[in-house]
Design a protein around this motif. Structure first.
Motif, mmCIF file in Angstrom:
data_model
loop_
_atom_site.group_PDB
_atom_site.id
_atom_site.type_symbol
_atom_site.label_atom_id
_atom_site.label_comp_id
_atom_site.label_asym_id
_atom_site.label_seq_id
_atom_site.Cartn_x
_atom_site.Cartn_y
_atom_site.Cartn_z
ATOM 1 N N ILE B 104 0.860 -1.415 0.064
ATOM 2 C CA ILE B 104 -0.079 -0.013 0.122
ATOM 3 C C ILE B 104 0.918 1.266 0.144
ATOM 4 O O ILE B 104 0.697 2.327 -0.861
ATOM 5 C CB ILE B 104 -1.122 -0.170 1.247
ATOM 6 N N ARG B 105 1.980 1.219 1.082
ATOM 7 C CA ARG B 105 2.990 2.300 0.760
ATOM 8 C C ARG B 105 3.457 2.490 -0.407
ATOM 9 O O ARG B 105 3.382 3.917 -0.870
ATOM 10 C CB ARG B 105 3.800 2.230 2.111
ATOM 11 N N LYS B 106 3.881 1.533 -1.147
ATOM 12 C CA LYS B 106 4.660 1.699 -2.460
ATOM 13 C C LYS B 106 3.675 2.298 -3.475
ATOM 14 O O LYS B 106 4.009 2.967 -4.372
ATOM 15 C CB LYS B 106 5.282 0.405 -2.781
ATOM 16 N N ASP B 128 0.682 2.964 10.583
ATOM 17 C CA ASP B 128 1.658 2.483 10.842
ATOM 18 C C ASP B 128 2.501 1.911 9.654
ATOM 19 O O ASP B 128 3.657 1.982 9.364
ATOM 20 C CB ASP B 128 1.601 1.031 11.679
ATOM 21 N N ALA B 129 1.825 1.271 8.551
ATOM 22 C CA ALA B 129 2.480 1.085 7.346
ATOM 23 C C ALA B 129 3.003 2.073 6.483
ATOM 24 O O ALA B 129 4.061 1.809 5.910
ATOM 25 C CB ALA B 129 1.183 0.104 6.580
ATOM 26 N N MET B 130 2.486 3.436 6.603
ATOM 27 C CA MET B 130 2.948 4.363 5.861
ATOM 28 C C MET B 130 4.113 4.897 6.405
ATOM 29 O O MET B 130 4.772 5.848 5.838
ATOM 30 C CB MET B 130 1.721 5.239 5.679
ATOM 31 N N GLU B 131 4.487 4.678 7.856
ATOM 32 C CA GLU B 131 5.547 5.170 8.521
ATOM 33 C C GLU B 131 5.364 6.765 8.725
ATOM 34 O O GLU B 131 4.352 7.551 8.767
ATOM 35 C CB GLU B 131 6.764 4.726 7.898
ATOM 36 N N ASP B 132 6.394 7.347 7.971
ATOM 37 C CA ASP B 132 6.597 8.785 7.873
ATOM 38 C C ASP B 132 5.740 9.492 6.715
ATOM 39 O O ASP B 132 5.687 10.731 6.627
ATOM 40 C CB ASP B 132 7.984 9.128 8.030
ATOM 41 N N ASP B 133 5.306 8.498 5.954
ATOM 42 C CA ASP B 133 4.475 9.268 4.562
ATOM 43 C C ASP B 133 3.026 8.926 4.895
ATOM 44 O O ASP B 133 2.337 8.962 3.845
ATOM 45 C CB ASP B 133 5.058 8.368 3.434
ATOM 46 N N ALA B 134 2.540 9.185 6.197
ATOM 47 C CA ALA B 134 1.137 8.933 6.107
ATOM 48 C C ALA B 134 0.231 10.059 5.300
ATOM 49 O O ALA B 134 -0.834 9.921 4.761
ATOM 50 C CB ALA B 134 0.640 9.360 7.455
ATOM 51 N N GLY B 135 0.866 11.219 4.946
ATOM 52 C CA GLY B 135 0.263 12.239 4.405
ATOM 53 C C GLY B 135 0.065 12.074 2.738
ATOM 54 O O GLY B 135 -0.488 12.804 2.058
ATOM 55 N N GLN B 136 0.723 10.898 2.413
ATOM 56 C CA GLN B 136 0.273 10.313 1.030
ATOM 57 C C GLN B 136 -0.697 9.577 0.836
ATOM 58 O O GLN B 136 -1.042 9.351 -0.388
ATOM 59 C CB GLN B 136 1.522 9.567 0.458
#
Lengths: 367, 367
Positions: B104-106, B128-136
């Motif tokens: 999902i993050r990718k 949690d899966a998005m780590e620091d990129d939650a805003g995406q």
């Protein structure tokens, strides 16, 4: 079926759901047990690959002693022929028109090929497709033994085999499918007896036109334990390799002999009295009914009550509900329609430690 | 539906059966008509690609004016993202564990990605899966409007959106699926009203936590003609692209608007009162019942009464029976489960003269 949950717990971090999981040790036991049964009865095993559509599993069946494989259509046969399988029986009343005729001819050039036929027009179409190479194609006449699906009347087998012979095709024998043996536990032995009686009539009918069959071929996972070698020479079970709830209900396997399940995740718990799993008709097919459900959670009495395409509805009694994110093993009622939905199997064993992925090689090759 | 038979007659020599046939002109009319309906209502169209799983068809939907696509799982979204689709909504309550979270993050790095969520635990797992990129990652809260499948109560939408916001995810809006609109012709408008009422409550609930939704997303082929833009901003119909017998029975399409059928051949005529077609559950799914059958022969009242995996049982009244080798167009009750069974579509138009093959790109990508 608790071993399914144990295996799943061990590998849950390494898989995305929904995914079909094979316990390879249970599957190998199923393969070996079927071969031993056939050996005791003096019968050849020609497993039906429609159940698994997987080259690796077909190889294991051959290694255990199978004489060749059974396919359900030309596409399946092509996939396995390309992988090196050289003795294939398409147990289906083929109609050899157009490019399908050319594909059958090409297949017969590279492998020993037997195909089913239950009517004279189909035999002529097959002979036309083979052109001057009719002698490369073996015809196995399909007869009906009570399933009332396809198959000529048993006494017509000789006439059809003789028609094949006149066109230069090789009349190899007869086959039948005792599908009515799946009607219930008590139907299995009766259908096996119907099957034997019909095959005896068919073999006599072949004798009357001077043909001694090389193969007299019988089904099937539910009936196979009642097959004898009085006239039958080979059996074509398919589902035994994985087994499923339907076969367990029929008494054709135990629950511990079920080698495949679908891992599914609880994705929603918002509607009272149920949770939603990420397993729908596109993962497990719509095999079942409101009475028996559409798949069971292994080791429990819970069954999927309803399916949408990507949603499985799991009613929960008494307020108990697994948390969102819980992964559970779903055992199908009928295993065959499951495998065509996935690209690959996740293969492990009862301990759940190993993890391989095997392609569902012949999925989608339907014609 | 006679145009289906006419198209089939024109291309029958060039195809092997069973095969799913698309009439591209009928399909294009369906795409254009849906877009025009949405344009009139001031709604965006975000078609659900689960129905066709085909990049070429998705492109035609975008070309007609769709704002993006809807997918049913991460695998579908990955296939379309790889093909260049850059605005994807996975309208499903995703659980982002393990490698699925990474996927999902990718995906969110390469496309504008919206995903569904209906519970707080799932929102935390996504964050949690998005780590620091939650805003995406944009979260669309799923609410239940009466289908009783997944979806939070409408009044809980604000609380869930706020939870997403607290974790740095983007609360983009709400969606719902009025699945109870398929219960019968009279259920459609009522379900559409339930949908609108539930979305109004949800939007108020978002306002109460200071969120103005960018999207308020509604289903579905059977209910879409009753959707208004009072709060709804987009519709997610899927089946309209092909249509099927179920939608015709509901009054959501006419029989002439059905753009997909499965070509099947009569392969056996040996059992009195029926013929067998080479179309079973592995080609057309087990969608139907003994009352309505499991698929109809276009332009006739004949329906498949029973299915095995590779066999369709077609009862024939009054001794009439098509000859072995006859190819007939079978119209499915529910089109979505058909397409996952095949590698490719045969694409023609009503005249049956052209013939292209389009891959079913996202078949088998279920998790």
């Amino acid at each position: 079926m608790n071993r399914l949950q144990q295996a799943l717990d061990a590998l849950v971090e390494r898989i995305d759901t929904p995914a079909p999981i094979i316990l390879a040790d249970v599957m190998q036991d199923n393969i070996d047990r079927m071969q031993a049964l056939a050996d005791r009865q003096g019968l050849d095993v020609r497993p039906h690959v429609k159940t698994h559509k997987c080259v690796e599993i077909g190889r294991r069946q051959l290694k255990a002693g199978a004489v060749g494989i059974t396919a359900g259509n030309v596409g399946e046969a092509e996939v396995f022929a390309k992988a090196g399988f050289d003795d294939i029986f398409i147990a289906y009343p083929l109609w050899a028109a157009g490019t399908k005729g050319q594909r059958i001819r090409k297949l017969a050039e590279t492998t020993r090929l037997r195909v089913g036929a239950d009517n004279v027009a189909a035999i002529h179409a097959l002979a036309d497709a083979m052109e001057d190479d009719a002698g490369q194609l073996e015809i196995v006449v399909e007869i009906d033994c009570g399933a009332r699906r396809s198959g000529a009347p048993p006494a017509a087998a000789g006439e059809l085999a003789a028609a094949a012979r006149r066109r230069g095709l090789v009349p190899a024998g007869v086959f039948t499918y005792p599908g009515h043996g799946s009607a219930g536990p008590e139907a299995r032995e009766r259908a096996a007896k119907d099957q034997e009686a019909a095959l005896i009539v068919a073999v006599r009918s072949l004798a009357a036109v001077g043909i001694t069959p090389e193969v007299v071929s019988a089904g099937s996972t539910p009936t196979v334990e009642f097959a004898t070698n009085s006239v039958i020479t080979e059996i074509r079970p398919g589902e035994y390799v994985f087994n499923d709830l339907n076969n367990a209900r029929l008494g054709a396997c135990t629950q511990d002999q079920i080698a495949l399940f679908v891992a599914a995740t609880v994705v929603s718990d918002q509607v009272p009295g149920q949770v939603i799993l990420d397993i729908g008709t596109k993962a497990i097919g719509r095999e079942g009914s409101s009475e028996i459900g559409f798949g069971a959670i292994a080791g429990t009495s819970a069954v999927l009550a309803k399916l949408n395409e990507y949603h499985g509805f799991l009613p929960l009694p008494g307020g108990v509900r697994p948390r969102v994110g819980t992964v559970v093993p779903v055992v199908p009622n009928h295993v065959c329609p499951v495998v065509v939905n996935f690209e690959e199997y996740v293969v492990t064993e009862s301990s759940g430690t190993s993890l391989e992925r095997w392609a569902v090689d012949a999925r989608g090759f339907l014609n």
